[in-house]
Design an enzyme around this catalytic site. Structure first.
Site, mmCIF file in Angstrom:
data_model
loop_
_atom_site.group_PDB
_atom_site.id
_atom_site.type_symbol
_atom_site.label_atom_id
_atom_site.label_comp_id
_atom_site.label_asym_id
_atom_site.label_seq_id
_atom_site.Cartn_x
_atom_site.Cartn_y
_atom_site.Cartn_z
ATOM 1 N N GLY A 13 0.798 -1.216 0.000
ATOM 2 C CA GLY A 13 0.000 0.000 0.000
ATOM 3 C C GLY A 13 0.835 1.273 0.000
ATOM 4 N N ALA A 14 1.980 1.243 -0.681
ATOM 5 C CA ALA A 14 2.911 2.384 -0.624
ATOM 6 C C ALA A 14 2.674 3.419 -1.718
ATOM 7 C CB ALA A 14 4.348 1.876 -0.698
ATOM 8 N N SER A 15 1.549 3.359 -2.392
ATOM 9 C CA SER A 15 1.308 4.329 -3.462
ATOM 10 C C SER A 15 0.774 5.658 -2.945
ATOM 11 C CB SER A 15 0.334 3.744 -4.498
ATOM 12 O OG SER A 15 -0.907 3.423 -3.893
ATOM 13 N N ARG A 16 0.392 5.693 -1.661
ATOM 14 C CA ARG A 16 -0.152 6.941 -1.108
ATOM 15 C C ARG A 16 -0.095 6.898 0.416
ATOM 16 N NH1 ARG A 16 -4.679 3.988 -2.951
ATOM 17 N NH2 ARG A 16 -4.562 5.107 -4.916
ATOM 18 N N GLY A 17 -0.437 8.003 1.051
ATOM 19 C CA GLY A 17 -0.654 8.054 2.495
ATOM 20 C C GLY A 17 0.549 7.692 3.334
ATOM 21 N N LYS A 38 -1.937 -1.783 -5.325
ATOM 22 C CA LYS A 38 -2.862 -2.138 -6.397
ATOM 23 C C LYS A 38 -3.012 -1.070 -7.467
ATOM 24 C CE LYS A 38 -6.794 -3.150 -4.650
ATOM 25 N NZ LYS A 38 -8.212 -3.585 -4.692
ATOM 26 N N ASP A 70 -1.950 -7.164 -5.553
ATOM 27 C CA ASP A 70 -3.130 -7.308 -4.699
ATOM 28 C C ASP A 70 -2.746 -8.358 -3.653
ATOM 29 O OD1 ASP A 70 -5.511 -7.974 -3.448
ATOM 30 O OD2 ASP A 70 -6.675 -8.100 -5.299
ATOM 31 N N TYR A 164 -14.335 -4.456 11.543
ATOM 32 C CA TYR A 164 -13.082 -3.714 11.339
ATOM 33 C C TYR A 164 -12.108 -3.952 12.488
ATOM 34 C CZ TYR A 164 -9.780 0.160 10.957
ATOM 35 O OH TYR A 164 -8.632 0.909 10.896
ATOM 36 N N LYS A 168 -8.342 -5.492 12.185
ATOM 37 C CA LYS A 168 -7.117 -4.788 12.600
ATOM 38 C C LYS A 168 -6.415 -5.548 13.719
ATOM 39 C CE LYS A 168 -5.528 -1.673 11.181
ATOM 40 N NZ LYS A 168 -4.636 -1.463 9.997
#
Length: 273
Positions: A13-17, A38, A70, A164, A168
């Site tokens: 998930g390193a494409s943002r945030g 993704k 993914d 959720y 987590k």
């Protein structure tokens, strides 16, 4: 061990945030970053792609390998690990950042959404860690850092979003169990969680601009992650870290620089007593 220069980080998930912020902080040291995410084409509601992230990482001073992954698909994870090893020679650090969120009650959570959260958060974290471990076991000072909360069995942390919280906490249970399983083999397993809300796309979708303005920037998590990942893996494992506690221990006293809107009191995040 105050630098990550030459280290290879596999970040989901390193494409943002927060994932991208952690990547860019490591890149400033001269690290290699495997962007396992993704988003390969621009998303109508979310910023960034694996390719725009790669550009930012390389501009910051690192080397980037953008891979469309993914983490619900085992073959894609293993292929990404193989490509990472071929490109950079190994993996030193695994950052389990990718996560799915739905703050919905039991009657309002479709099983498709339940499966998404468990597929990404719990299974994805487990599968990614498992795939990276053979390389981590060869590395000098190997770390696994998971973006998940401290475990608490208080009902208030489940009420309102049982699915959720379970998802987590599943990530956190990986930290709890694997830290002890691999303690003698020198692989560190730690969790990191924010004290306050962090200005990310997820927070924007949850609370809009008002919530964004009352948040801290992702850089606080990036700086805290850096402080953890540069510690001795044999002396630092099995911890559930909170971002500002880590930074205070590292000597940081000015937290105003992390505010999105100067002078505001940041909102507390979930799961922090």
């Amino acid at each position: 061990m105050s630098t990550l220069k030459g280290k290879t980080l596999f970040i989901t998930g390193a494409s943002r945030g927060i994932g991208l912020a952690i990547a860019k902080r490591a890149a400033r040291d001269g690290a290699n970053i495997v962007i396992a995410a993704k988003t390969s084409a621009p998303h109508p509601k979310l910023p960034g792609t694996i390719y725009s992230a790669a550009e930012e990482i390389e501009q910051a001073g690192g080397k980037a390998l953008p891979l469309m992954v993914d983490i619900r698909q085992d073959e894609q994870i293993h292929d990404a690990v193989k490509q990472a090893v071929e490109r950079f020679g190994g993996i030193d650090i695994c950052v389990n950042n990718a996560s799915a969120i739905s703050l919905t009650g039991t009657l309002e959570t479709p099983m498709k959404k339940f499966d998404l959260m468990f597929g990404v958060n719990v299974r994805g974290t487990y599968a990614t860690t498992q795939a990276c471990l053979p390389e981590l076991l060869k590395a000098k000072n190997p770390h696994v850092l998971t973006l998940s909360p401290p475990l608490s069995m208080k009902q208030k942390w489940f009420q309102g979003h049982v699915a959720y919280t379970m998802a987590k906490y599943g990530m956190s249970m990986c930290v709890l169990g694997m830290s002890e399983e691999f303690r003698e083999r020198g692989v560190a397993f730690n969790a990191l969680w924010p004290r306050t809300t962090i200005a990310t796309a997820a927070v924007n979708m949850l609370g809009g601009q008002d919530m964004m303005d009352a948040s801290r920037t992702p850089e606080i998590m990036a700086d805290a992650a850096h402080a953890i990942l540069t510690r001795d893996s044999r002396a630092c494992t099995g911890h559930f870290f909170i971002d500002d506690d880590v930074l205070r221990e590292a000597g940081v006293t000015d937290f105003a620089k992390y505010l999105v809107k100067p002078g505001t009191e940041p909102l507390p995040d979930f799961f922090i007593d």
